[in-house]
Write a protein that holds these residues in place. Structure first.
Motif, PDB file in Angstrom:
ATOM      1  N   SER A  62      42.030  36.349  44.345  1.00  0.00           N
ATOM      2  CA  SER A  62      41.933  37.747  43.935  1.00  0.00           C
ATOM      3  C   SER A  62      40.633  38.080  43.226  1.00  0.00           C
ATOM      4  O   SER A  62      40.126  39.195  43.333  1.00  0.00           O
ATOM      5  N   SER A  63      40.094  37.143  42.452  1.00  0.00           N
ATOM      6  CA  SER A  63      38.831  37.396  41.769  1.00  0.00           C
ATOM      7  C   SER A  63      38.136  36.079  41.495  1.00  0.00           C
ATOM      8  O   SER A  63      38.777  35.016  41.442  1.00  0.00           O
ATOM      9  N   GLN A  64      36.816  36.152  41.330  1.00  0.00           N
ATOM     10  CA  GLN A  64      36.014  34.953  41.052  1.00  0.00           C
ATOM     11  C   GLN A  64      34.788  35.374  40.266  1.00  0.00           C
ATOM     12  O   GLN A  64      34.180  36.403  40.540  1.00  0.00           O
ATOM     13  N   SER A  65      34.427  34.562  39.283  1.00  0.00           N
ATOM     14  CA  SER A  65      33.253  34.868  38.484  1.00  0.00           C
ATOM     15  C   SER A  65      32.543  33.578  38.132  1.00  0.00           C
ATOM     16  O   SER A  65      33.117  32.493  38.192  1.00  0.00           O
TER      17      SER A  65
ATOM     18  N   SER B 190      30.341  32.497  42.703  1.00  0.00           N
ATOM     19  CA  SER B 190      31.200  33.268  43.595  1.00  0.00           C
ATOM     20  C   SER B 190      30.833  32.994  45.044  1.00  0.00           C
ATOM     21  O   SER B 190      30.103  32.057  45.350  1.00  0.00           O
TER      22      SER B 190
END
Length: 358
Positions: free
Chosen positions: A106-109, A112
Motif C-alpha cells: 500500500s505504501s513505501q518510503s 521505493s
C-alpha cells in the motif's frame, strides 16, 4: 523475548590456535524480539512491526520499518513469517492459517519503486525492484490484506535484503521481529513492558550502551595448561514472569576434528580435549567474576560452580521468575587440547538467547 548472538572462531595455523568471539547487542521490539547476526550479513537496526488488527484469523495491515545497515545494490526485500522463531538460517514453520496470498503493497518510503514478486509461498512476501545502489537509510513498507494466523501467541517474521530483484542469492542485511496475535490483550504504549539484554567483551557499569569489544584472541594453545578468556552479558526486565537465558551452539570443529565439549561439570585437565564455560570467579584457571548487579537472576547449577566447566547445546545459563533489575554475568571460557589434536581452523558458532516468560 530478546536474543543476542555470540560467535567465535578458533584458529590453529602452524601449531597455533586462535579463538575469536563476535558479540552484538539486541534490539527490543514490542516486548519480545529475536535477532541473529551471521558472518556474511549485517543486522537491520531499529526494526519494528505494527500489526493493525492483532486478532487471530483476521485480515490486517502490517506496517514494517527498519534501517538499511549496508549501502550498496538493493533489488529486493523478503519478509518470511514463521511460527517457531525469527532466527535467520534455521527452518521456518509457516504459521497455521496465515496467508499473504492476497497481500497488497500500500505504501513505501525511504527506498521505493518496489512491487510484489509473485509465486511466493503463503507465508512469504517478497518485494522487488530494478537493482540499484542505495545508501544506508530508514525505510518503511505497509502491506494490506494479510490474513493473521489462527493461533494466539507470539509469531515471528524474518526480514532480509538482497541485491537481486527476486530475493535469490546471498542476503545483505538480516533481522527478526516477534509480534503478538491475541484475542485477549490490546497492546499499547500505556503498558510499557521491556526486556533488555546485551553482550560484549566488557560491559561497564550497568548500561547496555557501555558494552564494547567484539573479539577475543586466545593466543597460542598449549598441551601443558589451559587457555581461557571471558565475555559478558547482562539482562533486566519488568515482566512479572522473568526470563531465561539460553546458550545454543556446538563445540569447536575443523572438518571432522573436534575439541570435545565438557558434558558434565568438570575441572580443567591439561593435555585433554576440553571446551566448556561457567559464570563464576575461578582460581583454576584464574579467570572470571561472580554475577554482579542489583538483580537476583541466578546462574544455573551446572554453570554456577567455581573451577567446574560445562557446555551442552540448549542449556539454560541463567534464569529468574519475576521482574528483575540489571544482572551482569561474566562468561568464563576454558579450552584444553591433547598432544594428538590435529592442526586446522577450528570454528564454532554460539548463540546467547534471552526469552521472556509469559
Amino acid at each position: 523475548m530478546f536474543q543476542k548472538w555470540l560467535e567465535f572462531e578458533l584458529r590453529k595455523l602452524h601449531g597455533a590456535i586462535f579463538l575469536a568471539i563476535l558479540l552484538v547487542v539486541f534490539v527490543i521490539s514490542q516486548f519480545v524480539g529475536i535477532y541473529q547476526q551471521q558472518a556474511l550479513a549485517d543486522e537491520l537496526p531499529n526494526r519494528s512491526l505494527q500489526v493493525i488488527n492483532p486478532l487471530p484469523s483476521e485480515t490486517s495491515a502490517y506496517n514494517f520499518s527498519f534501517d538499511l545497515a549496508t549501502a550498496g545494490t538493493l533489488g529486493s526485500i523478503k519478509f518470511e513469517f514463521c511460527a517457531n522463531n525469527s532466527i535467520y538460517g534455521t527452518s521456518c514453520d509457516a504459521p497455521t492459517g496465515f496467508s499473504a496470498n492476497a497481500v497488497a503493497l500500500s505504501s513505501q518510503s525511504g527506498v521505493s519503486g518496489f512491487s510484489l514478486v509473485s509465486g511466493m509461498p503463503p507465508n512469504v512476501i517478497v518485494i522487488g525492484r530494478s537493482p540499484s545502489n542505495v545508501p544506508a537509510q530508514s525505510v518503511e513498507y505497509l502491506f494490506n490484506n494479510v490474513l493473521n494466523t489462527n493461533v494466539t501467541g507470539t509469531s515471528y517474521v524474518r526480514i532480509s535484503t538482497y541485491a537481486s530483484s527476486d530475493a535469490t542469492g546471498g542476503s545483505i542485511d538480516q533481522g527478526g521481529i516477534a509480534y503478538p496475535i491475541t484475542s485477549a490483550l490490546d497492546i499499547s504504549t500505556e503498558v510499557p513492558q521491556y526486556l533488555e539484554f546485551c553482550t560484549g567483551v566488557i560491559i561497564a557499569n550497568y548500561t547496555c550502551a557501555s558494552a564494547s569489544g567484539d573479539q577475543i584472541n586466545f593466543g597460542d594453545f598449549s598441551t601443558q595448561g589451559p587457555s581461557s578468556a571471558t565475555s559478558q552479558f547482562m539482562a533486566a526486565t519488568n515482566a512479572n514472569s522473568g526470563y531465561n537465558i539460553y546458550v545454543n551452539g556446538n563445540s569447536l570443529t575443523s572438518g571432522n576434528n573436534v575439541i570435545d565439549a565438557i558434558t558434565t561439570p568438570s575441572a580443567s585437565k591439561s593435555g585433554t580435549n576440553q571446551f566448556g564455560l561457567n559464570l563464576r570467579a575461578n582460581s583454576d584457571p584464574g579467570v572470571g567474576t561472580d554475577p554482579q548487579g542489583p538483580g537476583l537472576t541466578a546462574a544455573s547449577p551446572s554453570y554456577n560452580q567455581p573451577n567446574l566447566f560445562d557446555f551442552k547445546n540448549g542449556d539454560i545459563l541463567a534464569s529468574v521468575d519475576t521482574s528483575d533489575s540489571y544482572r551482569k554475568f561474566t562468561v568464563s571460557y576454558l579450552v584444553n587440547i591433547s598432544p594428538s589434536q590435529p592442526a586446522g581452523d577450528y570454528v564454532s558458532t554460539m548463540y546467547f538467547i534471552c526469552l521472556a516468560n509469559f
